[in-house]
Design an enzyme around this catalytic site. Structure first.
Site, mmCIF file in Angstrom:
data_model
loop_
_atom_site.group_PDB
_atom_site.id
_atom_site.type_symbol
_atom_site.label_atom_id
_atom_site.label_comp_id
_atom_site.label_asym_id
_atom_site.label_seq_id
_atom_site.Cartn_x
_atom_site.Cartn_y
_atom_site.Cartn_z
ATOM 1 C CG HIS A 64 -2.108 -0.780 1.201
ATOM 2 N ND1 HIS A 64 -3.078 -0.824 0.496
ATOM 3 C CD2 HIS A 64 -2.320 -1.896 2.104
ATOM 4 C CE1 HIS A 64 -3.960 -1.759 0.580
ATOM 5 N NE2 HIS A 64 -3.443 -2.633 1.584
ATOM 6 C CE LYS A 95 -8.520 -3.970 -0.839
ATOM 7 N NZ LYS A 95 -7.436 -3.647 -0.256
HETATM 8 O O1 S5P Z 1 -10.753 -8.419 1.153
HETATM 9 C C1 S5P Z 1 -9.626 -7.941 1.354
HETATM 10 C C2 S5P Z 1 -9.070 -7.314 0.425
HETATM 11 C C3 S5P Z 1 -7.738 -6.950 0.834
HETATM 12 S S1 S5P Z 1 -6.627 -6.503 -0.662
HETATM 13 N N1 S5P Z 1 -9.307 -7.993 2.663
HETATM 14 C C4 S5P Z 1 -8.082 -7.392 3.135
HETATM 15 O O2 S5P Z 1 -7.644 -7.765 4.175
HETATM 16 N N2 S5P Z 1 -7.264 -7.007 2.019
HETATM 17 C C5 S5P Z 1 -5.867 -6.697 2.372
HETATM 18 O O3 S5P Z 1 -4.999 -7.586 2.585
HETATM 19 C C6 S5P Z 1 -5.709 -5.426 3.236
HETATM 20 O O4 S5P Z 1 -5.744 -4.148 2.914
HETATM 21 C C7 S5P Z 1 -4.345 -5.667 4.262
HETATM 22 O O5 S5P Z 1 -3.425 -4.956 3.364
HETATM 23 C C8 S5P Z 1 -4.132 -7.130 3.865
HETATM 24 C C9 S5P Z 1 -4.513 -8.042 5.155
HETATM 25 O O6 S5P Z 1 -3.750 -7.705 6.037
HETATM 26 P P1 S5P Z 1 -3.936 -8.522 7.546
HETATM 27 O O7 S5P Z 1 -2.730 -7.680 8.571
HETATM 28 O O8 S5P Z 1 -5.171 -8.483 8.043
HETATM 29 O O9 S5P Z 1 -3.475 -9.936 7.247
#
Ligand code: S5P
Length: 277
Positions: A64, A95
Site C-alpha cells: 500500500h 483498489k
Molecule cells: O478483502 C480484502 C482485500 C484485501 S486486498 N481484505 C483484506 O484484508 N485485504 C488486504 O489484505 C488489506 O488491505 C491488508 O493489506 C491485507 C490483510 O492484512 P492482515 O494484516 O489482516 O493480514
C-alpha cells in the site's frame, strides 16, 4: 481442461496467456511458495527491512504505497532491486474504483506512477467494465495484470451474490488483462450455465484474511488458516500481513522472517495436499 486448482502451478504457468500471471505462477513453482506478504508499515526503513527478510519465502510482495510517511522515488528503486534479488513480483493493492479515464490517470501518473513498477494491481468492479478498459489502456502495453475484487474478507462485506457473479463476468470479458480475483473461494462455478467460455479459463484466486494464530481483529477482519484457504477452498495465493509482520510499532526482523517461513511451509503443504486429493 480440469479446474485450475487441480493443476500444478507449473503446468498453469506454461499455459497462461498473460505475462504477469505466467511470471507469478512460474515463481511460485520455482520457489515453492504461494505466500504473499502484505507490507503494511508506514516507515521506509521498516518497509525495506521486512521485504528483504521475507523475500526468499514469497512469490509476491503486496504494497500500500500511499501509507508510507517518508515516501520518495528511491523506495521504488530499492523495491525493484529486492524484487530482482529475491525473485518476487510486486502487487500494489490500490483498489481502484473510479471511471476509466480517472483510473488510467491514477494508475499511470501522480506521485506513485504505479503502472511503471507494480506487476499486478487490483480494482473494484463497482464502476463496471469501463474500469478495466481504463486500466488496460495503461497496463497491457507494460505487460501488467489486473486482479478484480470479487469478495472481501471483512465482516459484512457487500461483495457477495450477484455482485460477485457480475465481477466474474466482467473478468471473463477481459481475460487478456484480468488475471484473477481477490476472493475467498474459487469462481469457476459462477455462471457456469452461461454461454461465457469457462472451459479453459485460469483465474488466480488471491486470498487475504489469512492467519495461523488469530481469528480476526477489532475492525472486522476475519482470518482463516492456509489449509482452509488453499486445500479446502482452492485458492492459489495466501496474503498475510499482521500474522507475519506483527502488530507492534517496532519490527523484529528475525521474528518476521521466522513467521514468513512458517506461513510459506503451511501454504505449500496445503497446496500439495490439494493436488494429492
Ligand atoms: O478483502 C480484502 C482485500 C484485501 S486486498 N481484505 C483484506 O484484508 N485485504 C488486504 O489484505 C488489506 O488491505 C491488508 O493489506 C491485507 C490483510 O492484512 P492482515 O494484516 O489482516 O493480514
Amino acid at each position: 481442461m480440469s479446474s485450475p486448482h487441480l493443476r500444478s502451478y507449473e503446468d498453469r504457468a506454461q499455459k497462461h496467456n498473460n505475462p504477469a500471471a505466467r511470471a507469478l505462477l512460474y515463481l511460485m513453482a520455482k520457489k515453492k511458495t504461494n505466500l504473499s506478504v502484505s507490507v503494511d508499515v508506514t516507515r521506509k526503513k521498516d518497509f525495506l527491512a521486512i521485504i528483504d527478510a521475507v523475500g526468499p519465502y514469497v512469490c509476491l510482495i503486496k504494497t500500500h504505497i500511499d501509507i508510507l510517511e517518508d515516501y520518495d522515488p528511491s523506495i521504488i528503486e530499492d523495491l525493484q532491486a529486492l524484487s530482482n534479488e529475491h525473485e518476487f513480483l510486486i502487487f500494489e493493492d490500490r483498489k481502484f474504483a473510479d471511471i476509466g479515464n480517472t483510473v488510467a490517470l491514477q494508475y499511470s501518473s501522480g506521485v506513485y506512477k504505479i503502472a511503471s513498477w507494480a506487476h499486478i494491481t487490483n480494482a473494484h468492479a463497482v464502476p463496471g467494465p469501463s474500469i478495466i478498459a481504463g486500466l488496460a489502456s495503461v497496463g497491457l502495453p507494460l505487460e501488467r495484470g489486473l486482479i478484480l475484487l470479487a469478495e472481501m474478507s471483512s465482516k459484512g462485506a457487500l461483495a457477495t451474490g450477484a455482485y460477485t457473479e457480475d465481477a466474474v463476468r466482467m473478468a471473463r470479458a477481459r481475460r487478456d488483462f484480468v488475471v484473477g480475483f481477490i476472493a475467498q473461494h474459487r469462481m469457476e462455478t459462477i455462471g457456469a450455465r452461461d454461454t461465457d467460455s469457462v472451459g479453459d479459463e485460469d483465474f488466480l484466486i488471491l486470498s487475504p484474511g489469512v492467519g495461523l494464530d488469530a481469528k480476526g481483529d477489532a475492525m472486522g477482519q476475519q482470518y482463516r488458516t492456509p489449509a482452509e484457504v488453499v486445500t479446502d477452498c482452492g485458492c492459489d495465493v495466501i496474503i498475510v500481513g499482521r500474522g507475519i509482520i506483527g502488530t507492534g510499532r517496532d519490527i523484529d526482523v528475525g521474528e518476521v522472517q521466522r513467521q514468513a517461513q512458517r506461513y510459506q511451509v503451511a501454504g505449500w503443504e496445503a497446496y500439495e495436499r490439494r493436488l494429492s486429493r
